[in-house]
Design a protein around this motif. Structure first.
Motif, mmCIF file in Angstrom:
data_model
loop_
_atom_site.group_PDB
_atom_site.id
_atom_site.type_symbol
_atom_site.label_atom_id
_atom_site.label_comp_id
_atom_site.label_asym_id
_atom_site.label_seq_id
_atom_site.Cartn_x
_atom_site.Cartn_y
_atom_site.Cartn_z
ATOM 1 N N LEU A 3 37.488 27.117 53.079
ATOM 2 C CA LEU A 3 37.691 26.973 51.644
ATOM 3 C C LEU A 3 36.948 28.087 50.923
ATOM 4 O O LEU A 3 35.739 28.250 51.075
ATOM 5 C CB LEU A 3 37.187 25.614 51.169
ATOM 6 N N VAL A 4 37.685 28.865 50.132
ATOM 7 C CA VAL A 4 37.114 29.975 49.374
ATOM 8 C C VAL A 4 37.619 29.871 47.939
ATOM 9 O O VAL A 4 38.130 28.836 47.520
ATOM 10 C CB VAL A 4 37.488 31.331 50.019
ATOM 11 N N ALA A 5 37.481 30.961 47.171
ATOM 12 C CA ALA A 5 37.942 30.947 45.780
ATOM 13 C C ALA A 5 38.474 32.318 45.401
ATOM 14 O O ALA A 5 38.034 33.344 45.949
ATOM 15 C CB ALA A 5 36.800 30.554 44.848
ATOM 16 N N ALA A 6 39.401 32.341 44.459
ATOM 17 C CA ALA A 6 39.870 33.615 43.906
ATOM 18 C C ALA A 6 38.706 34.284 43.178
ATOM 19 O O ALA A 6 38.071 33.658 42.331
ATOM 20 C CB ALA A 6 41.027 33.376 42.954
ATOM 21 N N SER A 31 40.804 45.659 42.659
ATOM 22 C CA SER A 31 40.585 45.177 41.286
ATOM 23 C C SER A 31 41.938 45.208 40.586
ATOM 24 O O SER A 31 42.315 46.222 39.981
ATOM 25 C CB SER A 31 39.573 46.054 40.544
ATOM 26 N N PRO A 32 42.708 44.140 40.694
ATOM 27 C CA PRO A 32 44.092 44.176 40.211
ATOM 28 C C PRO A 32 44.203 44.362 38.703
ATOM 29 O O PRO A 32 43.410 43.822 37.939
ATOM 30 C CB PRO A 32 44.650 42.814 40.637
ATOM 31 N N ASP A 33 45.199 45.155 38.312
ATOM 32 C CA ASP A 33 45.520 45.350 36.897
ATOM 33 C C ASP A 33 46.847 44.641 36.637
ATOM 34 O O ASP A 33 47.908 45.265 36.608
ATOM 35 C CB ASP A 33 45.617 46.846 36.582
ATOM 36 N N ARG A 69 45.685 38.498 58.303
ATOM 37 C CA ARG A 69 46.400 39.564 59.013
ATOM 38 C C ARG A 69 46.417 40.839 58.197
ATOM 39 O O ARG A 69 46.875 40.837 57.051
ATOM 40 C CB ARG A 69 47.840 39.108 59.308
ATOM 41 N N ASP A 70 45.885 41.905 58.751
ATOM 42 C CA ASP A 70 45.985 43.242 58.149
ATOM 43 C C ASP A 70 45.551 43.275 56.687
ATOM 44 O O ASP A 70 46.222 43.865 55.826
ATOM 45 C CB ASP A 70 47.415 43.771 58.269
ATOM 46 N N GLY A 71 44.412 42.633 56.395
ATOM 47 C CA GLY A 71 43.895 42.659 55.035
ATOM 48 C C GLY A 71 44.520 41.642 54.100
ATOM 49 O O GLY A 71 44.270 41.674 52.897
ATOM 50 N N SER A 96 40.926 40.741 49.847
ATOM 51 C CA SER A 96 39.903 41.236 48.918
ATOM 52 C C SER A 96 39.853 40.438 47.633
ATOM 53 O O SER A 96 38.884 40.543 46.872
ATOM 54 C CB SER A 96 40.157 42.715 48.592
ATOM 55 N N HIS A 97 40.878 39.630 47.365
ATOM 56 C CA HIS A 97 40.924 38.813 46.139
ATOM 57 C C HIS A 97 40.231 37.469 46.322
ATOM 58 O O HIS A 97 40.255 36.637 45.412
ATOM 59 C CB HIS A 97 42.370 38.579 45.711
ATOM 60 N N LEU A 98 39.622 37.244 47.477
ATOM 61 C CA LEU A 98 39.002 35.964 47.775
ATOM 62 C C LEU A 98 37.510 36.143 48.044
ATOM 63 O O LEU A 98 37.081 37.162 48.595
ATOM 64 C CB LEU A 98 39.664 35.318 48.994
ATOM 65 N N GLY A 99 36.727 35.137 47.641
ATOM 66 C CA GLY A 99 35.291 35.181 47.859
ATOM 67 C C GLY A 99 34.731 33.779 48.014
ATOM 68 O O GLY A 99 35.470 32.795 48.095
#
Length: 288
Positions: A3-6, A31-33, A69-71, A96-99
């Motif tokens: 369990l993670v978060a955006a 860092s999405p735009d 898979r693959d990032g 990369s969008h998860l933490g």
């Protein structure tokens, strides 16, 4: 599963890691735009999202990771109930969008305006903008600002005027008022953020701000919400539309004018009379 978060303001959920096109690069960046991405797409590009995008995650939203898979991470979104999976809406997002989950999960507040600045201190030190319907835990208050817990151990401040406690009672008038903030917003397939909404995304995000966790897609909303007779429908209720023998394909808020809804790709969110062609496919009504 873990369990993670955006950990970005808005992360778009895709059908597969191969789904994004070159034009979608801003949406899947570290860092999405998402605002820039939405503005860059013409009608053809937006139609091309069908079969590619599914929904969006907002900062702090919990996510179950099924595989990597693959990032990319195959995820389930528990805050977005779906008949596709009992644990939540499925799809793929950049890893990369998860933490890590925020350290606090109490006293949740929702962003109730289209967007608001998250700052390092009350009223200063802009970090980034948060979308409507972002829900975060409040941990402190000072000088008209609320301190909120962020993913990966971070914290920030949001102006109280932009927030609503998700535990506050909700009214039908609240639904129309909140949804009306987006009149004129261009339809975005899979959109659940201030940068673009689809029909069920509008209903889902408004409900989230008001503390109601409802399914993400229109057909699931129709299947799970309380049905009411058409003649008893009131502003703030929902109209659902389906063609004979087909699943529900559209939803909108009943309004005094007719219906508040995100119509379809190429159109903008509007509050308009219930047109004859819409009435022909009116399937059922429901109450939140």
């Amino acid at each position: 599963m873990k369990l993670v978060a955006a950990n970005v303001p808005v992360s778009t959920v895709w059908t597969s890691p191969e789904a994004p096109r070159d034009i979608d690069a801003p949406a899947i960046a570290v860092s999405p735009d998402v605002a820039g991405w939405a503005k860059s797409m013409d009608m053809e590009n937006r139609l091309g999202l069908h079969g590619r995008t599914l929904t969006q995650l907002l900062l702090g939203e919990p996510v179950l990771v099924r595989s990597e898979r693959d990032g990319w991470s195959e995820i389930l979104a528990p805050w977005q109930p779906s008949s596709a999976d009992d644990l939540g809406y499925p799809g793929w997002v950049p890893s990369s969008h998860l933490g890590e989950l925020p350290s606090s999960a109490t006293a949740p507040v929702a962003v109730a305006v289209p967007s608001v600045s998250l700052t390092a201190e009350p009223g200063s030190g802009h970090l980034f903008d948060l979308s409507f319907a972002t829900v975060l835990a409040s941990v402190d208050h000072a000088d008209g600002y609320t301190r909120v817990a962020l993913p990966d151990g971070g914290e920030g401040w949001i102006a109280d005027a932009a927030l609503r406690s998700v535990d506050s009672p909700a009214t039908a008038e609240d639904r129309i008022r909140l949804g009306s903030q987006f009149l004129g917003l261009e339809y975005l397939w899979g959109g659940t953020s201030t940068y673009g909404l689809d029909c069920s995304g509008l209903v889902h995000t408004v409900s989230r701000v008001l503390g109601q966790r409802i399914p993400r897609d229109a057909h699931d909303q129709a299947d799970t919400l309380e049905s009411v007779a058409l003649e008893e429908a009131k502003p703030g209720d929902l109209y659902f539309f389906a063609r004979p023998g087909k699943v529900v394909h559209h939803v909108g808020f009943v309004s005094a004018e007719g219906m508040l809804h995100a119509s379809e790709t190429g159109k903008r969110l509007e509050n308009e009379p219930l047109l004859p062609e819409r009435r022909e496919t009116l399937f059922t009504t429901a109450r939140l």
